[in-house]
Structures are given as C-alpha cells and as structure tokens.
Design a protein around this motif. Structure first.
Motif, PDB file in Angstrom:
ATOM      1  N   HIS A 135      32.230  35.124  36.287  1.00  0.00           N
ATOM      2  CA  HIS A 135      31.850  33.964  36.549  1.00  0.00           C
ATOM      3  C   HIS A 135      30.747  33.693  35.769  1.00  0.00           C
ATOM      4  CE1 HIS A 135      33.888  33.611  41.017  1.00  0.00           C
ATOM      5  NE2 HIS A 135      34.731  33.950  40.083  1.00  0.00           N
ATOM      6  N   GLU A 177      35.458  32.577  33.620  1.00  0.00           N
ATOM      7  CA  GLU A 177      36.311  31.664  34.517  1.00  0.00           C
ATOM      8  C   GLU A 177      35.863  30.504  34.906  1.00  0.00           C
ATOM      9  OE1 GLU A 177      37.135  33.865  38.089  1.00  0.00           O
ATOM     10  OE2 GLU A 177      38.198  32.041  39.151  1.00  0.00           O
ATOM     11  N   GLU A 295      44.728  35.143  44.006  1.00  0.00           N
ATOM     12  CA  GLU A 295      43.675  35.782  44.824  1.00  0.00           C
ATOM     13  C   GLU A 295      43.530  35.080  45.995  1.00  0.00           C
ATOM     14  OE1 GLU A 295      40.211  36.053  41.299  1.00  0.00           O
ATOM     15  OE2 GLU A 295      40.874  33.954  41.862  1.00  0.00           O
TER      16      GLU A 295
HETATM   17 ZN   LIG Z   1      36.563  34.406  40.117  1.00  0.00          ZN
END
Ligand SMILES: [Zn+2]
Ligand SMILES: [Zn+2]
Length: 342
Positions: A135, A177, A295
């Motif tokens: 991230h 991401e 996820e």
């Molecule tokens: Zn992530």
C-alpha cells in the motif's frame, strides 16, 4: 439457394466452434486464488490454497500487525516450493504489513517503515514469491507531492538495502496497490501510482508494477459493476498505468457504496459489484492474463471455499487446470464441480 444456405450454416457453425475454442484456450490459463494463512508453517498456505481449488495465492510473510519479523525457516521454504510445484500454484503474492507507511511525516515511523519494507523484500525473495503487494501509504500533515516523494524514496532505500545476493537474478516485482482513497491515503488516483513508478521504478532499476483491487476501485468512485463503467476503468488503467504492468487483481466485492472511500470487502456476489459485474471482469479479454486473488472475509467456516467457487463459476468457460483440482476433490469431500455458467 438451398446449397448457399447450407454453406452459410456450416460456415457459421465453424465460426462459432472457433470462437468457443478460442475462449476456451484463453481461459485455460486463468489464475484464481485467495489469501491464505501461514499459521503453523509457511507451506500450509500452499496446501490450503490447493485444497480450496485455487491455482494462485497470497500470504503475509510475517504478522501484518507487528514490526518485528523472523526470517523464514529454510526447511519450510523448501516445502512451500515443493507444494507450489506439485499443484501448479503460481504466482505467489506476498502482501506487506499494515504497519508500514513509507509516506509518513514522522521520520521515526518512516525509518521503521523502510527497515520493515526491506524485510518484506528480503522475505519475499527467500520465499520465491513473484510479487510483493504494497500500500503506498498515508501522507497526513504533508502535501501530496511530499507524500509521493517520501514513498518513492522509501521504495528506493528499501530496495537498495535488501541483500544483494538475494536480489541477484530474482524475479520479484513490487506491486503498488490502488486504495479506497480515505482521507490522506495515497493510491486511489491512478496518476499518483504512475508517478510513484516513474520516480522509483525503471529510472532506479527497481521492478515496480501495480495491483488493482476491485473493491477499492468501486469505493473510490469507479463503477465497475456496469459494462460501461468497466470499459471506462480498463481505459483509465491502460492509459495511466499500462495494463501490462498490472499482473494481479484483488477480487473483492464492495460492501459500501460507490465513492464512499470506505474499505470493506464483501463476499463475491454479495456486494455492489455483484455476480454480473464479476462475470464481466473475469471474461474481459484485457484481464485474462491477470491473477485474480480473493481477500474476502471469512465470517463463517467455508466462506473461503465458497468465494473461490463463486469466482470460478463466473468464468465463461470451464478452466481445465481449476476443474481438475475441483473434480478430484469432489469425489472425496463432496466439493462442488464446476458447471458452465449460462
Ligand atoms: Zn492490500
Ligand atoms: Zn481492501
């Protein structure tokens, strides 16, 4: 007239057969997987992924909520590689720790983050992962420009600090991401992700690409649940990032509304993107070569298998690799076989 008609019918049947064959060929290599736990031993994650009928998977290489991490156990790494080969599990994606914030305005946090991210790179290399998803971070108390510079510098410092013997000949790519774009969170804007790659990627010889999360795309204002919205998203991603630099898609349905900037993952088909949305995403010709990794939450036992199966059932043609696993399983454990979706 009749002869002409017959000829036309045969030709169109041939075209239909060819189209079906082509779609089948394209779907043979489709990669569908899920984030699995390494609890107990790293190779357990690969075994679990295979048991769920996946042919790709994602893990944390250490506890995502702790700064300190142990180096992976070589015996476990050996077993992990064996399981991956045995079950054709690729790629392996590592997700970085939630604590890392390379953008941070606090020099202590930033330094800690650089050290932790160096560890993430080294563990990913030892494990033999193809991708490390990161991230970008949170730039609270800074300007956007300063935040982006911090991240680029942090990526460069971490990569340089990582053991050079491990880096030699390795095939690891860091994937930035896209995020839900909550306040001060970098990465909802594809332009910012592209800037990070420009600043820290090829110029400094650091392998950087992108991972796009469907839930984050949706809650950050891209309506990928519709055909037109998906087309616009594909255009935007290709123009800003280049789809060739996006090897991994996080396949999560969105629990919160379009533009909410709230990161809440829903089960496939139970959120705003919906089954039809995912059917279009999975069958989009520009996304066929991506690894789709779930996820999704595990609210009750079996949710992981249900989500992998739900995604697989949305593939327009059966995927041979996935079907084999599934049909083998169904004999012994009553798993569901794949039906061609209509
Ligand atoms: Zn992530
Ligand atoms: Zn998320």
């Amino acid at each position: 007239m009749i002869a002409y008609y017959r000829h036309g019918a045969a030709a169109s049947a041939r075209v239909a057969r060819y189209q079906k064959y082509r779609a089948l060929r394209l779907s043979l290599d489709l990669r569908i997987g899920i984030h699995t736990s390494t609890a107990g031993s790293i190779e357990r994650s690969a075994i679990k992924a295979h048991e769920l009928g996946a042919n790709t998977f994602q893990i944390f290489s250490s506890s995502p909520r702790m700064w300190r991490a142990k180096p992976p156990d070589p015996a476990q790494v050996h077993l992990l590689k064996r399981e991956r080969e045995r079950h054709d599990l690729k790629p392996l994606v590592v997700h970085d720790s939630y604590l890392i914030n390379l953008a941070s305005a606090d020099p202590v946090i930033r330094q800690r983050s650089i050290e932790a991210f160096t560890g993430e790179i080294e563990r990913s290399l030892v494990i033999g992962a193809e991708y490390l998803v990161a991230h970008p971070g949170n730039y609270k108390d800074l300007t956007l420009e300063q935040g982006l510079l911090n991240v680029a510098e942090g990526l460069a410092k971490s990569w340089r600090a990582a053991d050079s013997a491990l880096k030699r000949g390795a095939a690891l790519t860091i994937l930035l991401e896209n995020t839900a774009g909550a306040r001060n969170q970098l990465g909802a804007d594809f332009g910012d992700l592209a800037t990070l790659r420009t600043l820290a990627g090829p110029y400094l010889d650091i392998p950087i690409g992108y991972c796009l999360d469907t839930c984050h795309c949706y809650v950050s204002g891209r309506d990928i649940s519709t055909e037109a919205g998906l087309a616009a998203f594909i255009r935007e991603a290709d123009d800003s990032l280049g789809l060739d630099h996006v090897p991994v898609i996080h396949a999560n349905d969105a629990k919160t509304a379009l533009g909410s900037h709230l990161d809440r993952h829903a089960h496939i088909g139970a959120g705003y993107i919906g089954k039809e949305g995912f059917r279009r995403i999975l069958s989009h010709p520009r996304l066929r070569d991506k690894a789709f990794i779930l996820e999704t939450p595990v609210d009750k036992p079996g949710d992981d298998l249900r989500n992998v199966t739900a995604l697989k059932e949305l593939v327009p043609f059966p995927n041979k690799r996935l079907t084999t696993t599934e049909s083998k399983r169904s004999g012994t454990s009553g798993g569901r076989t794949i039906r061609r979706s209509t």
